[in-house]
Scaffold this motif. Structure first.
Motif, PDB file in Angstrom:
ATOM      1  N   ALA A  43     -42.107  20.507 -70.938  1.00 25.23           N
ATOM      2  CA  ALA A  43     -40.781  20.283 -70.362  1.00 25.23           C
ATOM      3  C   ALA A  43     -39.681  20.440 -71.412  1.00 25.23           C
ATOM      4  O   ALA A  43     -39.922  20.230 -72.610  1.00 25.23           O
ATOM      5  N   PRO A  44     -38.473  20.787 -70.961  1.00 25.60           N
ATOM      6  CA  PRO A  44     -38.104  21.102 -69.585  1.00 25.60           C
ATOM      7  C   PRO A  44     -38.547  22.511 -69.208  1.00 25.60           C
ATOM      8  O   PRO A  44     -38.483  23.429 -70.020  1.00 25.60           O
ATOM      9  N   ALA A  45     -39.002  22.663 -67.975  1.00 24.76           N
ATOM     10  CA  ALA A  45     -39.585  23.928 -67.520  1.00 24.76           C
ATOM     11  C   ALA A  45     -38.747  24.543 -66.407  1.00 24.76           C
ATOM     12  O   ALA A  45     -38.026  23.853 -65.687  1.00 24.76           O
ATOM     13  N   ALA A  46     -38.853  25.854 -66.281  1.00 25.39           N
ATOM     14  CA  ALA A  46     -38.303  26.559 -65.123  1.00 25.39           C
ATOM     15  C   ALA A  46     -39.391  26.540 -64.046  1.00 25.39           C
ATOM     16  O   ALA A  46     -40.525  26.937 -64.302  1.00 25.39           O
ATOM     17  N   VAL A  47     -39.065  26.067 -62.863  1.00 23.93           N
ATOM     18  CA  VAL A  47     -40.045  25.823 -61.814  1.00 23.93           C
ATOM     19  C   VAL A  47     -39.778  26.723 -60.613  1.00 23.93           C
ATOM     20  O   VAL A  47     -38.639  26.818 -60.143  1.00 23.93           O
ATOM     21  N   TYR A  48     -40.828  27.393 -60.133  1.00 19.41           N
ATOM     22  CA  TYR A  48     -40.742  28.176 -58.896  1.00 19.41           C
ATOM     23  C   TYR A  48     -41.622  27.509 -57.854  1.00 19.41           C
ATOM     24  O   TYR A  48     -42.797  27.226 -58.101  1.00 19.41           O
ATOM     25  N   GLY A  49     -41.050  27.235 -56.688  1.00 16.80           N
ATOM     26  CA  GLY A  49     -41.810  26.628 -55.606  1.00 16.80           C
ATOM     27  C   GLY A  49     -41.658  27.424 -54.335  1.00 16.80           C
ATOM     28  O   GLY A  49     -40.548  27.814 -53.957  1.00 16.80           O
ATOM     29  N   ASN A  50     -42.775  27.680 -53.660  1.00 15.99           N
ATOM     30  CA  ASN A  50     -42.789  28.401 -52.389  1.00 15.99           C
ATOM     31  C   ASN A  50     -43.306  27.478 -51.299  1.00 15.99           C
ATOM     32  O   ASN A  50     -44.282  26.761 -51.499  1.00 15.99           O
ATOM     33  N   PRO A  94     -43.627  36.407 -50.606  1.00 17.47           N
ATOM     34  CA  PRO A  94     -43.203  37.615 -51.305  1.00 17.47           C
ATOM     35  C   PRO A  94     -43.974  37.852 -52.596  1.00 17.47           C
ATOM     36  O   PRO A  94     -44.054  38.982 -53.069  1.00 17.47           O
ATOM     37  N   GLN A  95     -44.553  36.783 -53.153  1.00 19.81           N
ATOM     38  CA  GLN A  95     -45.357  36.958 -54.364  1.00 19.81           C
ATOM     39  C   GLN A  95     -46.600  37.786 -54.095  1.00 19.81           C
ATOM     40  O   GLN A  95     -47.215  38.310 -55.029  1.00 19.81           O
ATOM     41  N   LEU A  96     -46.954  37.954 -52.820  1.00 17.31           N
ATOM     42  CA  LEU A  96     -48.092  38.793 -52.456  1.00 17.31           C
ATOM     43  C   LEU A  96     -47.664  40.192 -52.046  1.00 17.31           C
ATOM     44  O   LEU A  96     -48.255  41.174 -52.480  1.00 17.31           O
ATOM     45  N   ASP A  97     -46.639  40.300 -51.185  1.00 12.82           N
ATOM     46  CA  ASP A  97     -46.319  41.624 -50.658  1.00 12.82           C
ATOM     47  C   ASP A  97     -45.213  42.356 -51.407  1.00 12.82           C
ATOM     48  O   ASP A  97     -45.117  43.575 -51.321  1.00 12.82           O
ATOM     49  N   HIS A  98     -44.361  41.620 -52.148  1.00 13.51           N
ATOM     50  CA  HIS A  98     -43.300  42.273 -52.924  1.00 13.51           C
ATOM     51  C   HIS A  98     -43.107  41.557 -54.258  1.00 13.51           C
ATOM     52  O   HIS A  98     -42.009  41.070 -54.566  1.00 13.51           O
ATOM     53  N   PRO A  99     -44.162  41.474 -55.064  1.00 14.72           N
ATOM     54  CA  PRO A  99     -44.056  40.714 -56.319  1.00 14.72           C
ATOM     55  C   PRO A  99     -43.030  41.275 -57.297  1.00 14.72           C
ATOM     56  O   PRO A  99     -42.303  40.507 -57.947  1.00 14.72           O
ATOM     57  N   GLU A 100     -42.950  42.590 -57.420  1.00 15.23           N
ATOM     58  CA  GLU A 100     -42.010  43.166 -58.376  1.00 15.23           C
ATOM     59  C   GLU A 100     -40.571  42.912 -57.956  1.00 15.23           C
ATOM     60  O   GLU A 100     -39.714  42.588 -58.792  1.00 15.23           O
ATOM     61  N   GLU A 101     -40.300  43.028 -56.659  1.00 20.47           N
ATOM     62  CA  GLU A 101     -38.951  42.756 -56.176  1.00 20.47           C
ATOM     63  C   GLU A 101     -38.597  41.286 -56.341  1.00 20.47           C
ATOM     64  O   GLU A 101     -37.450  40.938 -56.647  1.00 20.47           O
ATOM     65  N   LEU A 102     -39.579  40.410 -56.139  1.00 21.32           N
ATOM     66  CA  LEU A 102     -39.340  38.978 -56.331  1.00 21.32           C
ATOM     67  C   LEU A 102     -38.974  38.689 -57.784  1.00 21.32           C
ATOM     68  O   LEU A 102     -38.023  37.954 -58.071  1.00 21.32           O
ATOM     69  N   GLU A 160     -56.811  30.820 -41.611  1.00 22.31           N
ATOM     70  CA  GLU A 160     -56.605  32.258 -41.425  1.00 22.31           C
ATOM     71  C   GLU A 160     -55.555  32.533 -40.354  1.00 22.31           C
ATOM     72  O   GLU A 160     -54.636  33.342 -40.564  1.00 22.31           O
ATOM     73  N   HIS A 161     -55.664  31.860 -39.228  1.00 28.02           N
ATOM     74  CA  HIS A 161     -54.691  32.067 -38.150  1.00 28.02           C
ATOM     75  C   HIS A 161     -53.295  31.699 -38.626  1.00 28.02           C
ATOM     76  O   HIS A 161     -52.325  32.421 -38.331  1.00 28.02           O
ATOM     77  N   PHE A 162     -53.178  30.595 -39.332  1.00 28.17           N
ATOM     78  CA  PHE A 162     -51.871  30.147 -39.806  1.00 28.17           C
ATOM     79  C   PHE A 162     -51.284  31.124 -40.820  1.00 28.17           C
ATOM     80  O   PHE A 162     -50.092  31.448 -40.771  1.00 28.17           O
ATOM     81  N   MET A 163     -52.104  31.611 -41.742  1.00 25.88           N
ATOM     82  CA  MET A 163     -51.617  32.537 -42.754  1.00 25.88           C
ATOM     83  C   MET A 163     -51.195  33.867 -42.140  1.00 25.88           C
ATOM     84  O   MET A 163     -50.197  34.466 -42.550  1.00 25.88           O
ATOM     85  N   ARG A 164     -51.949  34.330 -41.174  1.00 27.28           N
ATOM     86  CA  ARG A 164     -51.557  35.576 -40.488  1.00 27.28           C
ATOM     87  C   ARG A 164     -50.224  35.368 -39.767  1.00 27.28           C
ATOM     88  O   ARG A 164     -49.378  36.276 -39.724  1.00 27.28           O
ATOM     89  N   PHE A 165     -50.029  34.206 -39.196  1.00 25.79           N
ATOM     90  CA  PHE A 165     -48.790  33.877 -38.501  1.00 25.79           C
ATOM     91  C   PHE A 165     -47.620  33.773 -39.476  1.00 25.79           C
ATOM     92  O   PHE A 165     -46.530  34.297 -39.224  1.00 25.79           O
ATOM     93  N   ALA A 166     -47.823  33.109 -40.594  1.00 26.60           N
ATOM     94  CA  ALA A 166     -46.730  32.825 -41.527  1.00 26.60           C
ATOM     95  C   ALA A 166     -46.386  34.006 -42.426  1.00 26.60           C
ATOM     96  O   ALA A 166     -45.219  34.193 -42.792  1.00 26.60           O
ATOM     97  N   ALA A 167     -47.397  34.800 -42.788  1.00 26.04           N
ATOM     98  CA  ALA A 167     -47.157  35.849 -43.794  1.00 26.04           C
ATOM     99  C   ALA A 167     -47.632  37.228 -43.373  1.00 26.04           C
ATOM    100  O   ALA A 167     -47.490  38.173 -44.147  1.00 26.04           O
ATOM    101  N   GLY A 168     -48.205  37.355 -42.196  1.00 22.91           N
ATOM    102  CA  GLY A 168     -48.595  38.667 -41.710  1.00 22.91           C
ATOM    103  C   GLY A 168     -50.050  39.016 -41.973  1.00 22.91           C
ATOM    104  O   GLY A 168     -50.668  38.516 -42.922  1.00 22.91           O
ATOM    105  N   ASP A 169     -50.594  39.880 -41.145  1.00 30.39           N
ATOM    106  CA  ASP A 169     -51.994  40.291 -41.275  1.00 30.39           C
ATOM    107  C   ASP A 169     -52.261  40.986 -42.602  1.00 30.39           C
ATOM    108  O   ASP A 169     -53.309  40.774 -43.229  1.00 30.39           O
ATOM    109  N   ALA A 170     -51.331  41.829 -43.038  1.00 29.30           N
ATOM    110  CA  ALA A 170     -51.564  42.618 -44.249  1.00 29.30           C
ATOM    111  C   ALA A 170     -51.736  41.726 -45.467  1.00 29.30           C
ATOM    112  O   ALA A 170     -52.579  42.004 -46.333  1.00 29.30           O
TER     113      ALA A 170
END
Length: 227
Positions: A49-56, A207-215, A116-126
């Motif tokens: 600490a002190p740290a920069a924190v990212y939370g999703n 976005p850390q999964l589908d667009h990590p570079e843009e994030l 699995e059902h929840f993740m597909r719903f929240a973040a998409g099948d891909a």
């Protein structure tokens, strides 16, 4: 709790009862405060600490509580899509939609299938299908903790306006372009409470999964400006 070191002083950790962190004996309930306390205990290790924190998602809710109760441990926070039903005009509609998806998964195969059902719903099948098989297995194995202990516990969290306005730690509020309207509404509310703008990033709830570079490109200027 198990921590995993990453290059360039980046680290992640498995929250209690999830993945490689064992479920404590007799642990059948939790709270935002407990989760934030766990994170604070890890940040309090000398030299961290002190740290920069990212939370999703839930992690962003815990990071917000860190800003309120442990500001000395955080030099900057990036909060992406807190599921705060408490600030929505029609929280019951969101809760019902999520509950329906989870119930379908439970019927199809219990807690692991419900993940699995929840993740597909929240973040998409891909995103779900593109995960490494071991990661999918780990996440599916967290179903009993997610649905038996956590879900429904963190969503009502809400601090009072004066406490929110008193936060002085630099904070970046993020929302993904493809995410549900409820996340955009929460981001707008949070940004208003903190007196900051909302930054948009491509992708879904993860976005850390589908667009990590843009994030990374989105949050890098914020990190560079931190003291």
């Amino acid at each position: 709790m198990t921590t995993q070191r990453r290059p360039k002083n980046l680290s992640t950790y498995d929250r209690r009862g999830n993945s490689r962190s064992p479920r404590p004996m007799g642990w059948n309930s939790t709270s935002v405060a407990e989760q934030a306390d766990d994170a604070a205990a890890l940040l309090a290790v000398p030299g961290v600490a002190p740290a920069a924190v990212y939370g999703n998602s839930y992690g962003a809710t815990f990071a917000l509580d860190l800003l309120i109760r442990y500001p000395n441990l955080v030099r900057g926070a990036m909060l992406h899509e807190l599921p705060l039903l408490s600030v929505l005009e029609k929280p019951d509609e969101v809760q019902a939609a999520v509950g329906s998806v989870v119930q379908e998964g439970m019927t199809a195969g219990g807690p692991s299938k419900a993940v699995e059902h929840f993740m597909r719903f929240a973040a998409g099948d891909a995103n779900w299908e593109g995960m490494e098989p071991r990661l999918r297995q780990r996440m599916a194995a967290n179903g009993e903790t997610l649905f038996g202990v956590e879900m429904g516990t963190f969503e009502p969290y809400r601090s009072d306006d004066a406490t929110m306005a008193a936060i002085r730690v630099p904070t970046l509020v993020l929302v993904s372009e493809e995410s549900a309207p409820s996340f955009h509404a929460v981001a707008s509310w949070l940004a208003g409470q903190l007196g900051v703008g909302v930054r948009h990033t491509p992708g879904t709830h993860l976005p850390q999964l589908d667009h990590p570079e843009e994030l990374v490109s989105t949050i890098r200027p914020f990190l560079q400006d931190l003291p």
